[in-house]
Design a protein around this motif. Structure first.
Motif, PDB file in Angstrom:
ATOM      1  N   TYR A  91       0.853  -1.182   0.000  1.00 29.61           N
ATOM      2  CA  TYR A  91       0.000   0.000   0.000  1.00 29.61           C
ATOM      3  C   TYR A  91       0.886   1.227   0.000  1.00 29.61           C
ATOM      4  CZ  TYR A  91      -3.588   3.315   1.392  1.00 29.61           C
ATOM      5  OH  TYR A  91      -4.449   4.382   1.431  1.00 29.61           O
ATOM      6  N   LEU A  92       0.619   2.124  -0.924  1.00 26.98           N
ATOM      7  CA  LEU A  92       1.360   3.370  -0.990  1.00 26.98           C
ATOM      8  C   LEU A  92       0.384   4.523  -0.917  1.00 26.98           C
ATOM      9  CD1 LEU A  92       3.977   4.971  -1.579  1.00 26.98           C
ATOM     10  CD2 LEU A  92       3.207   4.993  -3.938  1.00 26.98           C
ATOM     11  N   GLY A  93       0.594   5.409   0.011  1.00 19.65           N
ATOM     12  CA  GLY A  93      -0.260   6.578   0.155  1.00 19.65           C
ATOM     13  C   GLY A  93      -0.345   6.978   1.607  1.00 19.65           C
ATOM     14  N   HIS A  94      -1.405   7.646   1.948  1.00 17.80           N
ATOM     15  CA  HIS A  94      -1.643   8.068   3.322  1.00 17.80           C
ATOM     16  C   HIS A  94      -2.584   7.049   3.944  1.00 17.80           C
ATOM     17  CE1 HIS A  94      -2.985  11.498   6.224  1.00 17.80           C
ATOM     18  NE2 HIS A  94      -2.571  10.423   6.847  1.00 17.80           N
ATOM     19  N   TYR A 127      -8.518   5.142  10.264  1.00 24.59           N
ATOM     20  CA  TYR A 127      -9.801   4.504   9.930  1.00 24.59           C
ATOM     21  C   TYR A 127      -9.625   3.462   8.828  1.00 24.59           C
ATOM     22  CZ  TYR A 127     -10.562   7.066   5.546  1.00 24.59           C
ATOM     23  OH  TYR A 127     -10.459   7.538   4.266  1.00 24.59           O
ATOM     24  N   LYS A 128      -8.665   3.661   7.928  1.00 26.50           N
ATOM     25  CA  LYS A 128      -8.394   2.682   6.868  1.00 26.50           C
ATOM     26  C   LYS A 128      -7.799   1.410   7.469  1.00 26.50           C
ATOM     27  CE  LYS A 128      -9.705   3.472   3.093  1.00 26.50           C
ATOM     28  NZ  LYS A 128     -10.906   2.866   2.609  1.00 26.50           N
ATOM     29  N   THR A 129      -6.985   1.563   8.488  1.00 26.49           N
ATOM     30  CA  THR A 129      -6.409   0.413   9.175  1.00 26.49           C
ATOM     31  C   THR A 129      -7.510  -0.431   9.808  1.00 26.49           C
ATOM     32  OG1 THR A 129      -4.432   1.692   9.652  1.00 26.49           O
ATOM     33  CG2 THR A 129      -4.778  -0.284  10.961  1.00 26.49           C
ATOM     34  N   ARG A 130      -8.489   0.223  10.396  1.00 28.70           N
ATOM     35  CA  ARG A 130      -9.611  -0.501  11.000  1.00 28.70           C
ATOM     36  C   ARG A 130     -10.429  -1.242   9.943  1.00 28.70           C
ATOM     37  NH1 ARG A 130      -9.405   4.193  14.083  1.00 28.70           N
ATOM     38  NH2 ARG A 130     -11.075   5.197  12.921  1.00 28.70           N
ATOM     39  N   GLU A 131     -10.349  -0.813   8.686  1.00 25.47           N
ATOM     40  CA  GLU A 131     -11.023  -1.525   7.601  1.00 25.47           C
ATOM     41  C   GLU A 131     -10.166  -2.679   7.095  1.00 25.47           C
ATOM     42  OE1 GLU A 131     -12.520  -0.641   3.087  1.00 25.47           O
ATOM     43  OE2 GLU A 131     -12.546   1.026   4.493  1.00 25.47           O
ATOM     44  N   CYS A 185       7.431   3.831   1.804  1.00 24.74           N
ATOM     45  CA  CYS A 185       7.255   5.191   1.271  1.00 24.74           C
ATOM     46  C   CYS A 185       5.862   5.762   1.492  1.00 24.74           C
ATOM     47  CB  CYS A 185       7.598   5.256  -0.219  1.00 24.74           C
ATOM     48  SG  CYS A 185       9.324   4.897  -0.592  1.00 24.74           S
ATOM     49  N   SER A 186       5.177   5.334   2.538  1.00 26.02           N
ATOM     50  CA  SER A 186       3.835   5.845   2.819  1.00 26.02           C
ATOM     51  C   SER A 186       3.848   6.803   3.995  1.00 26.02           C
ATOM     52  CB  SER A 186       2.882   4.685   3.131  1.00 26.02           C
ATOM     53  OG  SER A 186       2.623   3.938   1.976  1.00 26.02           O
ATOM     54  N   LEU A 187       2.732   7.464   4.185  1.00 19.64           N
ATOM     55  CA  LEU A 187       2.510   8.318   5.339  1.00 19.64           C
ATOM     56  C   LEU A 187       1.552   7.560   6.243  1.00 19.64           C
ATOM     57  CD1 LEU A 187       2.886  11.098   6.667  1.00 19.64           C
ATOM     58  CD2 LEU A 187       0.914  11.875   5.351  1.00 19.64           C
ATOM     59  N   VAL A 188       2.018   7.193   7.434  1.00 13.93           N
ATOM     60  CA  VAL A 188       1.245   6.315   8.307  1.00 13.93           C
ATOM     61  C   VAL A 188       1.551   6.656   9.763  1.00 13.93           C
ATOM     62  CG1 VAL A 188       3.010   4.514   8.210  1.00 13.93           C
ATOM     63  CG2 VAL A 188       0.666   3.888   8.727  1.00 13.93           C
ATOM     64  N   SER A 189       0.580   6.514  10.629  1.00 15.52           N
ATOM     65  CA  SER A 189       0.804   6.814  12.047  1.00 15.52           C
ATOM     66  C   SER A 189       1.354   5.589  12.768  1.00 15.52           C
ATOM     67  CB  SER A 189      -0.510   7.254  12.715  1.00 15.52           C
ATOM     68  OG  SER A 189      -1.384   6.152  12.835  1.00 15.52           O
ATOM     69  N   CYS A 195       9.603  16.104   1.481  1.00 20.07           N
ATOM     70  CA  CYS A 195       8.219  16.430   1.137  1.00 20.07           C
ATOM     71  C   CYS A 195       7.244  15.450   1.788  1.00 20.07           C
ATOM     72  CB  CYS A 195       8.039  16.397  -0.375  1.00 20.07           C
ATOM     73  SG  CYS A 195       8.305  14.765  -1.084  1.00 20.07           S
ATOM     74  N   CYS A 196       5.980  15.708   1.618  1.00 24.75           N
ATOM     75  CA  CYS A 196       4.932  14.822   2.123  1.00 24.75           C
ATOM     76  C   CYS A 196       5.001  13.487   1.398  1.00 24.75           C
ATOM     77  CB  CYS A 196       3.574  15.485   1.903  1.00 24.75           C
ATOM     78  SG  CYS A 196       2.195  14.456   2.393  1.00 24.75           S
ATOM     79  N   TYR A 197       5.067  12.399   2.138  1.00 26.79           N
ATOM     80  CA  TYR A 197       5.294  11.095   1.529  1.00 26.79           C
ATOM     81  C   TYR A 197       4.107  10.539   0.769  1.00 26.79           C
ATOM     82  CZ  TYR A 197       9.983   9.699   2.263  1.00 26.79           C
ATOM     83  OH  TYR A 197      11.328   9.564   2.141  1.00 26.79           O
TER      84      TYR A 197
END
Length: 177
Positions: free
Chosen positions: A62-65, A69-73, A88-92, A156-158
Motif C-alpha cells: 500500500y502506498l499513500g496516506h 480509519y483505513k487500518t480498522r477496515e 514510502c507511505s505516510l502512516v501513524s 516532502c509529504c510522503y
C-alpha cells in the motif's frame, strides 16, 4: 482476466465503488495486490470488497496516506495477509501497531522510508513500543536505519512519493514492482 495472481493498481485507475467491487469479485486467485492510493484523487478504496472476494490474498503493498480509519477496515477483512509493505507511505504509529496486532497471519511488515503523521521517519529510536511489539510477533520487521539516504533526500509529504522511483522497489521480494 479472472485468474490473475498479481495486480498493481496505479493512482489514477479507480472507477466507482460498484465497478471496483465487481472487478475484485472476478479475481478469486489474487495473491498479491500493489495499490497506490491517494484519497483526494481516487476517493475511498474498498478493502472490504477485496477481503470478501480475494481469500487467497497474502501480499499487500500500500502506498499513500494510510489513515487510522483505513487500518480498522484492513484488519477485519484482510486476515489472510502474510506480507505487508507500507514502503514510502505516510502512516501513524497507531496504524502500524493495529496492523501488527490485528493481522493474525502477518509475518513480514515493511515500513521503510515511511513517515508518520508528524513527518518523522519511522526508525528504531522513535517508538519503542511499536518496535518491540513488531519484533516479538513478526518474523521480519523492516525499518530504516538512522542515516537512511532515501528518507534524508525526501523532505516532502510522503503521500506524493508514488511519483518517485523509490516506492517501486521493495525489501519483500513478493512485493517488488
Amino acid at each position: 482476466m479472472p485468474n490473475i495472481e498479481k495486480l498493481a493498481l496505479p493512482i489514477w485507475c479507480y472507477q466507482t465503488e460498484k465497478s471496483l467491487r465487481f472487478a475484485f469479485s472476478q479475481w478469486k486467485n489474487l495473491k498479491t495486490l500493489i495499490i497506490a492510493h491517494e484519497h483526494s484523487y481516487t476517493g475511498i478504496f474498498d478493502f472490504k470488497a477485496v477481503g470478501e472476494s480475494c481469500s487467497n490474498l497474502t501480499n499487500l503493498k500500500y502506498l499513500g496516506h494510510l489513515e487510522d480509519y483505513k487500518t480498522r477496515e484492513i484488519v477485519p477483512y484482510l486476515q489472510s495477509l502474510k506480507r505487508l509493505s507500507l514502503r514510502c507511505s505516510l502512516v501513524s504509529y497507531e496504524a502500524v501497531y493495529w496492523l501488527i496486532i490485528g493481522l493474525q497471519n502477518l509475518t513480514m511488515l515493511n515500513v521503510s522510508h515511511c513517515k508518520n503523521s508528524y513527518f518523522h521517519a519511522i526508525t528504531r529510536s522513535r517508538d519503542d513500543f511499536v518496535i518491540t511489539t513488531a519484533t516479538q510477533k513478526l518474523d521480519k520487521f523492516i525499518i530504516c536505519p538512522q542515516d537512511c539516504r532515501i528518507c534524508k533526500d525526501h523532505q516532502c509529504c510522503y503521500s506524493w512519493s508514488y511519483l518517485a522511483e523509490d516506492w517501486r522497489n521493495d525489501e519483500i521480494k513478493e512485493l517488488d514492482f
